[in-house]
Write a protein that holds these residues in place. Structure first.
Motif, PDB file in Angstrom:
ATOM      1  N   ARG A  29     -14.520  -2.704   3.337  1.00 22.03           N
ATOM      2  CA  ARG A  29     -15.256  -1.600   3.007  1.00 22.03           C
ATOM      3  C   ARG A  29     -16.645  -1.792   3.740  1.00 22.03           C
ATOM      4  NH1 ARG A  29     -16.744  -1.877  -3.383  1.00 22.03           N
ATOM      5  NH2 ARG A  29     -18.175  -0.089  -2.557  1.00 22.03           N
ATOM      6  N   PRO A  30     -17.298  -0.453   3.788  1.00 25.38           N
ATOM      7  CA  PRO A  30     -16.639   0.907   3.702  1.00 25.38           C
ATOM      8  C   PRO A  30     -15.842   1.223   4.801  1.00 25.38           C
ATOM      9  CG  PRO A  30     -19.188   1.186   4.411  1.00 25.38           C
ATOM     10  CD  PRO A  30     -18.847  -0.348   4.181  1.00 25.38           C
ATOM     11  N   PHE A  31     -14.957   2.270   4.603  1.00 25.16           N
ATOM     12  CA  PHE A  31     -13.980   2.669   5.501  1.00 25.16           C
ATOM     13  C   PHE A  31     -14.305   4.030   5.975  1.00 25.16           C
ATOM     14  CE2 PHE A  31     -11.633   0.004   2.994  1.00 25.16           C
ATOM     15  CZ  PHE A  31     -11.079  -1.168   3.840  1.00 25.16           C
ATOM     16  N   ASP A  32     -14.467   4.131   7.408  1.00 23.89           N
ATOM     17  CA  ASP A  32     -14.858   5.605   8.007  1.00 23.89           C
ATOM     18  C   ASP A  32     -13.535   6.502   7.637  1.00 23.89           C
ATOM     19  OD1 ASP A  32     -17.292   4.594   8.808  1.00 23.89           O
ATOM     20  OD2 ASP A  32     -16.544   4.541  11.187  1.00 23.89           O
ATOM     21  N   LEU A  33     -12.303   5.866   7.644  1.00 19.85           N
ATOM     22  CA  LEU A  33     -11.281   6.766   7.433  1.00 19.85           C
ATOM     23  C   LEU A  33     -10.268   6.056   6.467  1.00 19.85           C
ATOM     24  CD1 LEU A  33      -9.490   9.289   7.961  1.00 19.85           C
ATOM     25  CD2 LEU A  33      -8.707   8.052  10.086  1.00 19.85           C
ATOM     26  N   ILE A  34      -9.859   6.895   5.466  1.00 21.95           N
ATOM     27  CA  ILE A  34      -8.853   6.296   4.706  1.00 21.95           C
ATOM     28  C   ILE A  34      -7.522   7.155   4.712  1.00 21.95           C
ATOM     29  CG2 ILE A  34      -7.965   5.665   2.269  1.00 21.95           C
ATOM     30  CD1 ILE A  34     -10.824   4.837   1.699  1.00 21.95           C
ATOM     31  N   VAL A  35      -6.281   6.828   4.992  1.00 22.58           N
ATOM     32  CA  VAL A  35      -5.191   7.335   5.086  1.00 22.58           C
ATOM     33  C   VAL A  35      -4.388   7.073   3.756  1.00 22.58           C
ATOM     34  CG1 VAL A  35      -3.045   8.351   6.473  1.00 22.58           C
ATOM     35  CG2 VAL A  35      -5.361   7.822   7.636  1.00 22.58           C
ATOM     36  N   ALA A  36      -3.676   7.980   3.027  1.00 20.35           N
ATOM     37  CA  ALA A  36      -2.909   7.537   1.948  1.00 20.35           C
ATOM     38  C   ALA A  36      -1.812   8.684   1.926  1.00 20.35           C
ATOM     39  CB  ALA A  36      -3.420   7.543   0.485  1.00 20.35           C
ATOM     40  N   ASN A  37      -0.457   8.321   2.322  1.00 24.83           N
ATOM     41  CA  ASN A  37       0.725   8.887   2.354  1.00 24.83           C
ATOM     42  C   ASN A  37       1.509   8.502   0.929  1.00 24.83           C
ATOM     43  OD1 ASN A  37       2.928  10.716   2.379  1.00 24.83           O
ATOM     44  ND2 ASN A  37       3.600   9.801   4.389  1.00 24.83           N
ATOM     45  N   ILE A  38       1.185   8.849  -0.232  1.00 21.71           N
ATOM     46  CA  ILE A  38       1.846   8.098  -1.278  1.00 21.71           C
ATOM     47  C   ILE A  38       2.484   9.330  -2.091  1.00 21.71           C
ATOM     48  CG2 ILE A  38       1.094   5.858  -1.489  1.00 21.71           C
ATOM     49  CD1 ILE A  38      -1.355   6.664  -3.035  1.00 21.71           C
ATOM     50  N   LEU A  39       2.004   9.643  -3.476  1.00 22.50           N
ATOM     51  CA  LEU A  39       2.460  10.627  -4.357  1.00 22.50           C
ATOM     52  C   LEU A  39       1.335  11.315  -5.016  1.00 22.50           C
ATOM     53  CD1 LEU A  39       5.615   9.290  -5.805  1.00 22.50           C
ATOM     54  CD2 LEU A  39       5.534  11.039  -4.302  1.00 22.50           C
ATOM     55  N   ALA A  40       1.243  12.650  -5.649  1.00 26.78           N
ATOM     56  CA  ALA A  40       0.094  13.221  -6.016  1.00 26.78           C
ATOM     57  C   ALA A  40      -0.555  12.409  -7.311  1.00 26.78           C
ATOM     58  CB  ALA A  40       0.590  14.704  -6.193  1.00 26.78           C
ATOM     59  N   GLY A  41       0.239  12.058  -8.106  1.00 30.25           N
ATOM     60  CA  GLY A  41      -0.172  11.501  -9.331  1.00 30.25           C
ATOM     61  C   GLY A  41      -0.864   9.931  -8.939  1.00 30.25           C
ATOM     62  N   PRO A  42      -0.470   9.268  -8.270  1.00 36.11           N
ATOM     63  CA  PRO A  42      -1.260   8.120  -8.022  1.00 36.11           C
ATOM     64  C   PRO A  42      -2.547   8.415  -7.298  1.00 36.11           C
ATOM     65  CG  PRO A  42       1.160   7.318  -7.593  1.00 36.11           C
ATOM     66  CD  PRO A  42       1.010   9.055  -7.867  1.00 36.11           C
ATOM     67  N   LEU A  43      -2.351   9.355  -6.381  1.00 35.12           N
ATOM     68  CA  LEU A  43      -3.654   9.810  -5.605  1.00 35.12           C
ATOM     69  C   LEU A  43      -4.544  10.425  -6.546  1.00 35.12           C
ATOM     70  CD1 LEU A  43      -2.117  11.757  -2.406  1.00 35.12           C
ATOM     71  CD2 LEU A  43      -3.286   9.431  -2.509  1.00 35.12           C
ATOM     72  N   MET A  44      -4.541  11.287  -7.481  1.00 36.33           N
ATOM     73  CA  MET A  44      -5.363  11.696  -8.431  1.00 36.33           C
ATOM     74  C   MET A  44      -6.070  10.404  -9.215  1.00 36.33           C
ATOM     75  SD  MET A  44      -3.810  15.148  -9.787  1.00 36.33           S
ATOM     76  CE  MET A  44      -2.167  14.940 -10.009  1.00 36.33           C
ATOM     77  N   LYS A  45      -5.262   9.500  -9.592  1.00 34.18           N
ATOM     78  CA  LYS A  45      -5.673   8.192 -10.175  1.00 34.18           C
ATOM     79  C   LYS A  45      -6.552   7.529  -9.314  1.00 34.18           C
ATOM     80  CE  LYS A  45      -1.684   8.023 -13.370  1.00 34.18           C
ATOM     81  NZ  LYS A  45      -0.642   7.037 -13.870  1.00 34.18           N
ATOM     82  N   LEU A  46      -6.266   7.648  -8.162  1.00 41.65           N
ATOM     83  CA  LEU A  46      -7.050   6.755  -7.174  1.00 41.65           C
ATOM     84  C   LEU A  46      -8.583   7.290  -6.759  1.00 41.65           C
ATOM     85  CD1 LEU A  46      -4.360   5.431  -5.112  1.00 41.65           C
ATOM     86  CD2 LEU A  46      -5.796   4.050  -6.627  1.00 41.65           C
ATOM     87  N   ALA A  47      -8.590   8.515  -7.255  1.00 42.17           N
ATOM     88  CA  ALA A  47      -9.888   9.154  -6.637  1.00 42.17           C
ATOM     89  C   ALA A  47     -11.218   8.706  -6.741  1.00 42.17           C
ATOM     90  CB  ALA A  47     -10.064  10.770  -7.076  1.00 42.17           C
ATOM     91  N   PRO A  48     -11.367   7.993  -7.890  1.00 44.96           N
ATOM     92  CA  PRO A  48     -12.863   7.163  -8.031  1.00 44.96           C
ATOM     93  C   PRO A  48     -12.977   6.065  -6.921  1.00 44.96           C
ATOM     94  CG  PRO A  48     -11.855   7.694 -10.117  1.00 44.96           C
ATOM     95  CD  PRO A  48     -10.871   8.041  -9.082  1.00 44.96           C
ATOM     96  N   ASP A  49     -11.872   5.337  -6.875  1.00 43.92           N
ATOM     97  CA  ASP A  49     -11.772   4.020  -6.092  1.00 43.92           C
ATOM     98  C   ASP A  49     -11.825   4.600  -4.623  1.00 43.92           C
ATOM     99  OD1 ASP A  49     -11.243   1.980  -7.913  1.00 43.92           O
ATOM    100  OD2 ASP A  49      -9.369   2.419  -8.038  1.00 43.92           O
TER     101      ASP A  49
END
Length: 290
Positions: A219-239
């Protein structure tokens, strides 16, 4: 070992919607899933899932997914002979173009043209061949982001087959951290990176969430790509907010069109702003900046 084909027939629109939901829901299981027309005039399509065992449990999951979509399906079974249906189901898949990328198997290397950025992915145990709308949407969005922003490093969270990490490394020639919760997927991702000549740029790790030390090191990353599911993505927003560089970008997918606003709200709450939405086959890929 024999396999069982669990299948159902439905009107085309219903079948396509359930197929898309099941393709995502069963991605970690590695079950081949197919859809084809059985009656063009009546617009009837059949959806099939091929499993080795746990037939009853798989049927229950299929019924539950249909119920969540307010649909009811009549499931049928067919016991099949000893065939590698994973390989068989992908043999007929054509190369996929997304932005400057061409995702293909080894048998289609000759289809690459001079400007193409080839990503060679074979049938295997990890999710991600480029054919799903979420994967091709991410590749298309990655092309746009990298062209505009020239990131210096990147993270592919939930990498699967590493198709996105490979695309990033080939296009931007930058170090990419590729992580997944599945050790088998990580092994496949590592091998795919080497096959594609970017093993020196793609670092792989088995990691859950952002608690693994490998994230702190990168970290920190200039670009983060995450192709998972909506639920986990919302939980991961603070991280995500804690691990993105100032003015960095997120490319998020695995999001149904009806889930778009909920995902956006979670990230706006972490001071991200929406740049672009790319719809594809009932799914959306989001580009956000912080």
């Amino acid at each position: 070992m024999s396999q069982t084909r669990i299948h159902f027939a439905a009107e085309k629109t219903v079948a396509e919607r359930l197929y898309a939901l099941m393709e995502v829901a069963f991605e970690d299981d590695g079950f081949p899933i197919a859809i084809f027309a059985t009656d063009e005039e009546e617009r009837i399509h059949e959806v099939s899932i091929y499993v080795d065992d746990n037939v009853e449990a798989t049927e229950e999951r299929m019924r539950a997914l249909a119920a969540e979509a307010d649909e009811r399906v009549d499931l049928e079974r067919e016991v099949l002979g000893d065939v590698d249906w994973v390989a068989r189901s992908l043999e007929g898949l054509k190369p996929v173009r997304a932005g400057r990328f061409l995702v293909h198997g080894s048998h289609d290397r000759a289809r690459r043209r001079t400007p193409d950025i080839g990503i060679e992915i074979e049938a295997g145990l990890a999710f991600g061949t480029g054919h799903h709308g979420t994967t091709s949407g991410c590749l298309d969005m990655i092309d746009r982001v990298v062209t505009r922003e020239k990131p210096r490093n990147a993270l592919d969270l939930g990498t699967g087959s590493a198709v996105l990490a490979i695309g990033l490394a080939k296009l931007a020639r930058i170090p990419v951290l590729a992580t997944d919760i599945d050790a088998v997927a990580v092994a496949v991702a590592r091998e795919n990176a080497h096959i594609n000549g970017v093993g020196h740029l793609v670092e792989t790790a088995t990691a859950t969430g952002f608690h693994h030390p490998v994230f702190a090191a990168g970290r920190p990353f200039d670009l983060i790509v995450a192709n998972i599911l909506a639920g986990p993505l919302m939980k991961l927003a603070p991280d995500m907010a804690r691990h993105i560089a100032p003015n960095g970008s997120l490319v998020l997918s695995g999001i149904l069109e009806r889930q778009r606003n909920a995902v956006l709200a979670a990230y706006v709450g972490q001071s991200f702003r929406h740049v672009r939405t790319l719809p594809r086959e009932g799914w959306v890929t989001l580009w956000l900046k912080r």
